[in-house]
Structures are given as structure tokens and as C-alpha cells.
Design an enzyme around this catalytic site. Structure first.
Site, PDB file in Angstrom:
ATOM      1  CG  ASP A   1      -0.242  -0.025   2.536  1.00 32.51           C
ATOM      2  OD1 ASP A   1       1.009   0.056   2.544  1.00 32.51           O
ATOM      3  OD2 ASP A   1      -0.917  -0.115   3.575  1.00 32.51           O
TER       4      ASP A   1
ATOM      5  CG  ASP B   1       1.103   3.817   4.553  1.00 31.77           C
ATOM      6  OD1 ASP B   1      -0.048   3.525   4.196  1.00 31.77           O
ATOM      7  OD2 ASP B   1       1.885   2.996   5.075  1.00 31.77           O
TER       8      ASP B   1
ATOM      9  CG  ASP C   1      -3.539   3.501   5.012  1.00 24.84           C
ATOM     10  OD1 ASP C   1      -4.669   3.256   4.551  1.00 24.84           O
ATOM     11  OD2 ASP C   1      -2.843   2.654   5.596  1.00 24.84           O
TER      12      ASP C   1
END
Length: 590
Positions: free
Chosen positions: A335, A337, A514
Site C-alpha cells: 500500500d 502511506d 492511507d
């Protein structure tokens, strides 16, 4: 040598009273001749508490406080000299030289006792090892006990060993034995830190964090090239099923375990069962292949430009920092961030909602969930040990990254192959166009459009990855949200198929993102916490608590002795407060 923690000594009568009170609440003591004490040093209070409770439930007498009645001292990752030094400090002048010597044992003896349900024979391998400090017996490597004291690059020299221990760690966590999982990960982190490949067990003499179980696995691999336990785990139905199910965004270990116990092992079985899924799980199933495909640094940078443009449009002067594995120098990740702040304290409040709304209106988001900032700094300091989960305002997104977003060519244009170095040193081929997951993964996963056998099962079966950084794994924020609108899987799958029409332009891929907003006064702590690695941060908090009597979180650092918060405007200042040498992000890959 790491300073030794001391526990208050009590008389045998006090200890006996205390232990009986403890054991009476569980089970009667079955083995009164064996009185155990578990040393917390290098183990941590939560793991010690779990092991103590487990022993008492099996009928063992496990003392909470050390006393002269103790017959067996259990320790993890300590040498016999370290425990003896601690023991002398505990006993002082109360040593009874007429009584039998206390058995100083490795945690492996204790775990074997728990498995058998009674005290097992003490073998040489169960006894704590002497530190070798002379002649040819001097340890080949010098390894600090805490991961936050070690400089660890993204790639190590012992991938075969670290991969094996990581599989056992995953399996332990799937079985909700987090303490055991952490023990395997600490052992793997030590091996990753070593400056050259391990070829013999003598090289590991005196190293921290290598318990008896890990050493047995390492020894078997060095001798046979493979561990039978690791292979059996890797090929087990439960392990493979848990890998698949926790690979769904929004599905944690608890939910995956429940599904497995109800007979679910594949995504196609989950779809046919007709379970009700929340919004996160719906999106996680729809974009399963894409979300489990590694994200490249180029893709992270492309998303960063889009996010930065949206943030600055809403709040000029704001600062956006890429964190996580990419800040540590990794080439791929699971992912992306971003940490957002503003030089003027307070101006960041309310920013995230505006940014998310803008990105949503531009068509970049397929899922988003925002949480508010709930952190309140207490005048009396933290009321409980700091958690690894912070309380910043943040948003969990599934981002739709298009060809245009990456500056790529039109969809379907074939790009030349190029070799890509993965995080553990293995080479794989990847195309500049990353539309196909199979070109960047070392194993296949279930696809909603995959061929189906006559019985409805997917022909593609999840195979364990040889590259751990590319494996499916549960996101740390894999939570279920029962309050969210839900959808039957059958209806959802039909809608997914309907969504995928040939006339509709397909996005290049979906990516987990995120966004975290921090006040400027907390930014250094947030940056340190969100950079990772997870084990590095865990040991950083453990160092703060055990060695410095401080409480560290992604918000603040509190000194329990001075009874005040220690301010910092940079990561370097935080390391200085903790009495540690500064370690740059690229060397925090424990």
C-alpha cells in the site's frame, strides 16, 4: 550488556500464598515439585503474562514474583551469565547454598512442557547457553538485542532462513498466538541483519532472539535445504486458506478463521456461500487481484502527485510526505502511506474531509473510510502503555490509478520487458504496463474472471510465494465494520461482472492508500511511527519502556521519571531522547 531488570524478592511463604491464589482460580497444582518463574527480560510483559496463564491452566505452579521456592527459571533470548547476574541481584545475601541449584532453562523446555501437559526431561538443548568469550569460540557476529539498535537494509543475505521463519510467524498469528509470531519475526530480523550468509550453526552462537524452536528450524534447513515443519505448514489447507481469506481487504484473522471453520477455503467458495459483506470487504473482493499485486515506487510517486495537488488546492503551504516501506528504500509495497501536516498548528484541522471529497469527485476513489483525531494529551502522562495504533485523523482508501495518472501510454499498448530487483534480492520480470498481475507476482491468485472447473472451483490455486514481500497478507487495519451497509456476495459478484464491460475504460489498477493528518507539534513522532518497519517500531517502544522508563507513541514521548512530555521537532531528537544512535529510514527494515 543491556541493563538487567530486577524484581522484588519475596519470602517463600508470601510466594506460596500468592501462587496458590493464582492457581486456585484456574486449576489445582499438579506438579508441586516444579515451581516455575518466567523472566520478563527480553520477553515483554504481555508475552510473559500469556505464558504464565497458560502454564497455570495446565496445572503448573508459575510464580508471579521470584522467591527461594522457585526451582526452574525460564528465560528467552538470555545467556546463562545474564540470568545468573539477574539471579544474584535478586537473591542478594539470601542464597541458601544447601538447597539444590535452580535450573536455568530456555523457553523451549517450557513450550514442550505445555505441549505434553507435564514436565518433560531436561536435555542439554534446554539449558541456557554460556557466552563464549575466548579463543576460537568468540561469536562471529555481534548483534544488539533490540531491532531499534540495528541498521538493517531492505535486503538481507539469509532469505531462505528468514522466509521460513516468516511462514511460521504467519501461521502462529493465524492461530492467534501473536507472542509466538513476534518471537519468530524477531529471530528472522536478527538473521536479516547479519552481514553475510549463515552456513553453520556455530555462527549463531550467542546471538539474541534465537530461541530453541527457531534454531531447530535453521539447523534443519542448513543440513537438508528445507524444514519439514515449514513445508508442512506451507502446504496445509488452513495456512493456504488463511492466506487467501486474509488477503481480502477488510477481512482480519478472526473473520477468516470463522470462515475457514465453516468450510470456506477459496474465494469461489466464499462467493457461493452467500455471506453478507460490509463495504470494505465488498471492495476488497472486487479488486482482490489488483490489491494483492505489488505497488511499484513509480506508482506510489504518481499517486503522490495526485494527492499533493489535491492537498495544496485545499490548503496552500501544507506538507505531504511519503512514508512506510517506500521511505525505507523498498522497491515495492502493498500500500501507499502519506503523512500530511501544515507548519501553522491547527490549520490542518478539517483538511482531510476536503481532500477526500475532491479526490472522490475527480473519480480517483472506489472506497474510503475516514476516522477523526481522538488523541488527547493527558497532564499526568499516558494512562496505559502506548499502543502501536495511533489516533490521528486518517482515511483508508482504495485509489483508482489510471494510465493517464501514471503518464503511461494508452491501455493495451505492449511495453518491453525489463528486469526488476525485488526487495529480497530475487529477480523477476515485469512490464512497464502492469495491467497483468501474473507478470509481477511469483504465484497465481484467484481471479473473478479466471477459468472455472465444472464444480465451480477456480483452476488457479494460491501457491505460497518464494518472495515474502510479495505474499498476500492481512492489512494491519483489517477490521470489520458491521454498521456499514452490506451486500450479499451473490448479488455483488453479478454486479462486478456487469461493471466489467468491454465498452467501459478500465482503470490501470486499484491501490490501497492511507492518508494521515498530523499536527506539526506531533509530526516527528508520526513520521517515525508511520515509517516502520513494524518490528523496528515495536522494539523502539519496548526499548523506551524497558530501558528508559518512557512511553513512546506516534503522538508523543513521555518520561515517567521526570513526569513530563519530551518535545521533538525531528526524528533525530527522538532518538537522542531515547539514548539511541540515530538510524536513517533506509536502515530500519527489521
Amino acid at each position: 550488556m543491556v541493563p538487567l531488570k530486577r524484581r522484588r524478592i519475596v519470602s517463600p511463604s508470601q510466594s506460596s500464598t500468592h501462587s496458590h491464589a493464582k492457581n486456585d482460580s484456574d486449576k489445582v497444582v499438579k506438579f508441586p515439585q516444579v515451581v516455575l518463574f518466567i523472566v520478563e527480560r527480553k520477553m515483554g510483559s504481555s508475552r510473559r503474562a500469556f505464558l504464565s496463564q497458560l502454564g497455570r491452566s495446565k496445572g503448573f505452579q508459575v510464580e508471579e514474583l521470584y522467591s527461594e521456592s522457585v526451582s526452574h527459571i525460564i528465560s528467552e533470548n538470555n545467556s546463562v551469565e545474564e540470568v545468573r547476574t539477574w539471579l544474584e541481584g535478586e537473591k542478594g545475601e539470601q542464597v541458601d547454598h544447601g538447597r539444590p541449584p535452580v535450573q536455568l532453562l530456555d523457553i523451549s523446555w517450557y513450550t514442550e512442557c505445555m505441549q505434553e501437559g507435564h514436565p518433560v526431561e531436561i536435555l542439554d538443548r534446554h539449558r541456557l547457553q554460556e557466552q563464549q568469550n575466548n579463543g576460537a569460540e568468540v561469536a562471529e557476529f555481534s548483534v544488539p538485542s533490540y531491532a531499534c539498535q540495528r541498521c538493517t537494509a531492505p535486503r538481507g543475505h539469509n532469505n531462505l532462513l528468514t522466509d521460513a521463519l516468516s511462514i511460521l510467524a504467519d501461521s502462529a498469528e493465524f492461530n492467534k498466538d501473536d507472542g509466538r509470531g513476534v518471537a519468530f519475526r524477531r529471530a528472522a530480523a536478527v538473521l536479516k541483519f547479519l552481514p553475510k550468509p549463515v552456513t553453520g550453526m556455530e555462527q549463531l552462537r550467542g546471538l539474541p532472539c534465537l530461541g530453541g524452536h527457531s534454531l531447530r528450524v535453521i539447523k534443519e534447513i542448513l543440513e537438508n535445504g528445507v524444514s519439514s515443519e515449514v513445508e508442512a505448514t506451507r502446504q496445509s489447507e488452513r495456512y493456504k486458506a488463511m492466506k487467501v481469506l486474509t488477503g481480502i481487504f477488510g477481512v482480519g484473522v478472526k473473520t477468516a478463521d470463522r470462515w475457514f471453520r465453516e468450510g470456506i477455503q477459496t474465494l469461489s467458495q466464499l462467493q457461493r456461500r452467500g455471506y453478507t459483506l460490509n463495504q470494505a470487504q465488498q471492495a476488497g473482493l472486487k479488486y482482490y487481484d489488483e490489491l494483492n499485486q505489488p505497488v511499484t515506487k513509480a506508482e506510489a510517486d504518481a499517486i503522490g502527485k495526485i494527492v499533493e495537488k489535491a492537498v495544496l488546492a485545499m490548503l496552500p503551504g501544507a506538507e505531504i510526505t511519503l512514508t512506510g516501506g517506500f521511505r525505507r528504500g523498498k522497491l515495492t509495497g502493498h500500500d501507499v502511506d502519506f503523512l500530511i501536516t501544515h507548519p501553522e498548528e491547527g490549520k490542518e484541522e478539517g483538511l482531510l474531509h476536503k481532500v477526500v471529497s475532491r479526490l472522490e469527485s475527480q473519480g480517483f476513489l472506489v472506497y474510503q473510510k475516514t476516522t477523526r483525531n481522538s488523541y488527547l494529551e493527558s497532564k499526568d502522562g499516558p494512562g496505559r502503555p502506548s499502543s502501536n495504533m495511533d489516533r490521528f485523523e486518517r482515511c483508508f482508501l482504495i485509489f483508482k490509478l489510471t494510465e493517464d495518472s501514471c503518464g503511461g501510454q494508452t491501455q493495451g499498448t505492449e511495453q518491453p520487458k525489463k528486469q526488476m530487483q525485488t526487495d529480497n534480492g530475487l529477480q523477476t520480470h515485469a512490464r512497464t504496463n502492469l495491467n497483468t498481475a501474473q507478470e509481477t507476482r511469483s504465484r497465481s491468485v484467484f481471479s473473478l474472471d479466471a477459468p472455472v472447473q465444472s464444480n465451480g472451483e477456480s483452476l488457479e490455486v494460491l501457491c505460497p510465494a518464494t518472495e515474502p514481500d510479495l505474499q498476500l497478507r492481512p492489512h494491519p487495519l483489517s477490521l470489520t465494520h458491521p454498521s456499514e451497509p452490506s451486500l450479499c456476495v451473490h448479488a455483488q459478484v453479478d454486479s462486478l461482472k456487469a461493471d466489467r464491460t468491454d465498452s467501459e475504460p478500465k482503470p490501470r489498477r486499484a491501490v490501497r492508500v492511507d492518508l494521515v493528518v498530523s499536527p506539526k507539534s506531533q509530526f516527528a513522532f508520526a513520521l517515525l511511527g508511520w515509517t516502520g518497519s513494524k518490528l523496528f517500531e515495536r522494539d523502539l517502544r519496548r526499548w523506551a519502556g524497558h530501558e528508559k522508563a518512557m512511553s513512546l507513541s506516534s503522538h508523543a514521548l513521555y518520561d515517567s521519571k521526570q513526569k513530563r512530555y519530551l518535545r521533538a521537532s525531528s526524528e533525530e531528537e527522538i532518538f537522542a531522547h531515547l539514548g539511541l544512535d540515530y538510524i536513517p529510514p533506509s536502515e530500519r527494515n527489521a
